[in-house]
Motif scaffolding. Structure first.
Motif, PDB file in Angstrom:
ATOM      1  N   SER A  77      17.743  51.898  40.569  1.00 29.37           N
ATOM      2  CA  SER A  77      18.433  51.659  39.028  1.00 29.37           C
ATOM      3  C   SER A  77      18.418  50.307  39.031  1.00 29.37           C
ATOM      4  O   SER A  77      18.346  49.145  39.664  1.00 29.37           O
ATOM      5  CB  SER A  77      19.713  52.049  39.331  1.00 29.37           C
ATOM      6  N   GLY A  78      18.545  49.748  37.516  1.00 27.26           N
ATOM      7  CA  GLY A  78      18.733  48.351  37.209  1.00 27.26           C
ATOM      8  C   GLY A  78      19.578  47.616  37.982  1.00 27.26           C
ATOM      9  O   GLY A  78      19.333  46.562  38.476  1.00 27.26           O
ATOM     10  N   GLY A  79      20.994  48.259  38.074  1.00 23.65           N
ATOM     11  CA  GLY A  79      22.074  47.685  39.050  1.00 23.65           C
ATOM     12  C   GLY A  79      21.503  47.419  40.469  1.00 23.65           C
ATOM     13  O   GLY A  79      22.109  46.441  40.871  1.00 23.65           O
ATOM     14  N   GLN A  80      21.087  48.388  41.040  1.00 23.32           N
ATOM     15  CA  GLN A  80      20.535  48.168  42.439  1.00 23.32           C
ATOM     16  C   GLN A  80      19.467  47.231  42.855  1.00 23.32           C
ATOM     17  O   GLN A  80      19.463  46.346  43.424  1.00 23.32           O
ATOM     18  CB  GLN A  80      19.951  49.464  42.768  1.00 23.32           C
ATOM     19  N   ARG A  81      18.697  47.094  41.601  1.00 22.41           N
ATOM     20  CA  ARG A  81      17.573  45.912  41.689  1.00 22.41           C
ATOM     21  C   ARG A  81      18.252  44.565  41.605  1.00 22.41           C
ATOM     22  O   ARG A  81      17.845  43.598  42.514  1.00 22.41           O
ATOM     23  CB  ARG A  81      16.738  46.238  40.574  1.00 22.41           C
ATOM     24  N   GLN A  82      19.308  44.716  40.757  1.00 18.14           N
ATOM     25  CA  GLN A  82      19.950  43.184  40.622  1.00 18.14           C
ATOM     26  C   GLN A  82      20.541  42.845  41.994  1.00 18.14           C
ATOM     27  O   GLN A  82      20.818  41.632  42.298  1.00 18.14           O
ATOM     28  CB  GLN A  82      20.990  43.067  39.485  1.00 18.14           C
ATOM     29  N   ARG A  83      21.300  44.074  42.590  1.00 20.75           N
ATOM     30  CA  ARG A  83      21.920  43.517  43.802  1.00 20.75           C
ATOM     31  C   ARG A  83      20.818  43.273  44.936  1.00 20.75           C
ATOM     32  O   ARG A  83      21.276  42.715  45.891  1.00 20.75           O
ATOM     33  CB  ARG A  83      22.717  45.042  44.087  1.00 20.75           C
TER      34      ARG A  83
END
Length: 337
Positions: A157-163
């Protein structure tokens, strides 16, 4: 993950910093950063706020050593920033960048493990690579970390990629991160999680951060101090609560007025910020200033000064400061303090 003792004074400091780009086709040089003093303390989050084109990204890139300043000085942990390749490599291990778009930051052909391990390999990390990657992913909130090792960016997900991007910065155990619009590309439901992560990293690791954003609401939620930038200069700075609950500069007031939680009428600024190759005389905001346009500056007796008298560069430090003739006149009269 270990942390080093904080140095005396600011961790990162810019003094009289200038970044000038040559003009195109005979145009005057563009003063993208035009005399900036800025300090970031150990364990402190500073938000650098302003419209697109105000110079904040150029300032951030200069602080990272990616854009050498035309004039001025950058110091980190009390030492001047050197621009030799070996010195910059060592510096960028201690100061890491987190970009706005995680999809653009991650190589689609690299697994999560390889993306996070890349910095370790560049810097010749002598320890256990797997252990370092595991700890960084865990710190970034991807748990259990082993579950993400063999995944590719498109599977996240987008949030996982940013993490993953944040883990790639954390794996080198930096003392400061520069986050350029770190949640702008994320859904509202994920933004709060990433901001909470940055706050927890400050609290747990003593990590400092410069967060570059156009969103004063984000600054309110995450920053200890805020610096408001307009046309290459800091025009207002201070503790975030003081600046955002009692803004003194008309530009800061205008930026705050468009937030959903604002009580008053939105202030619509006319036109775009002036060309940095043609910075106007006097206050550089005067051509768009709602206070000047409404006649309030004239009633305070400063309208001519707004158009013709230059304002001083704000000094570094943690005290509230503003570069505005009208705000100075009000302060002298005991108004708004």
């Amino acid at each position: 993950m270990t942390t080093t003792p904080p140095p005396p004074g600011p961790l990162l400091s810019a003094a009289e910093l200038n970044v000038t780009f040559p003009g195109r086709r005979g145009a005057p040089p563009a003063r993208a950063v035009d005399g900036v003093d800025l300090d970031i303390g150990a364990g402190e989050i500073v938000a650098l706020v302003g419209e697109s084109g105000c110079g904040k990204t150029t300032l951030a890139r200069s602080l990272l050593g990616l854009v050498p300043p035309t004039a001025g000085r950058i110091t980190f942990a009390g030492e001047g920033l050197a621009y030799g390749s070996r010195a910059l490599k060592a510096y960028r291990k201690r100061v890491q960048l987190v970009l706005q778009d995680p999809s653009g930051s991650l190589n689609p052909r690299h697994t999560v493990y390889d993306a996070v391990a890349e910095g370790l390999r560049i810097h010749g990390y002598p320890g256990d690579e797997r252990e370092a990657v595991t700890e960084a992913l865990s710190r970034a909130g991807l748990r259990p970390p082993e579950r993400f090792f063999l995944r590719y960016p498109h599977e996240l997900s987008g949030g996982q990629r940013q993490r993953v991007v944040i883990a790639g910065a954390l794996v080198l155990q930096p003392e400061l991160i520069v986050a350029d619009e770190p949640v702008a590309s994320l859904d509202a439901s994920v933004r709060g999680e990433i901001l909470a992560l940055l706050l927890s990293l400050r609290d747990e690791l003593g990590l400092s951060a410069l967060v570059v954003t156009h969103d004063l609401g984000l600054a309110w939620n995450i920053a200890d101090r805020v610096a408001v930038m307009y046309l290459g200069r800091i025009v207002e700075t201070g503790p975030v609560e003081q600046v955002l609950t009692n803004p003194q500069h008309p530009y800061t007031q205008a930026l705050l007025s468009v937030l959903p939680e604002s009580d008053g009428e939105p202030v619509v600024l006319t036109g775009e910020p002036p060309d940095p190759s043609r910075i106007p005389g006097g206050c550089r905001f005067h051509a768009r200033c709602q206070i000047l346009a409404s006649g309030e500056a004239a009633r305070a007796g400063v309208d001519e000064r707004c158009r013709t008298a230059a304002l001083p560069v704000l000094t570094g430090g943690d005290t509230a400061q503003v570069a505005c003739h009208w705000a100075a006149a009000r302060a002298g009269a005991g108004v708004g303090n």
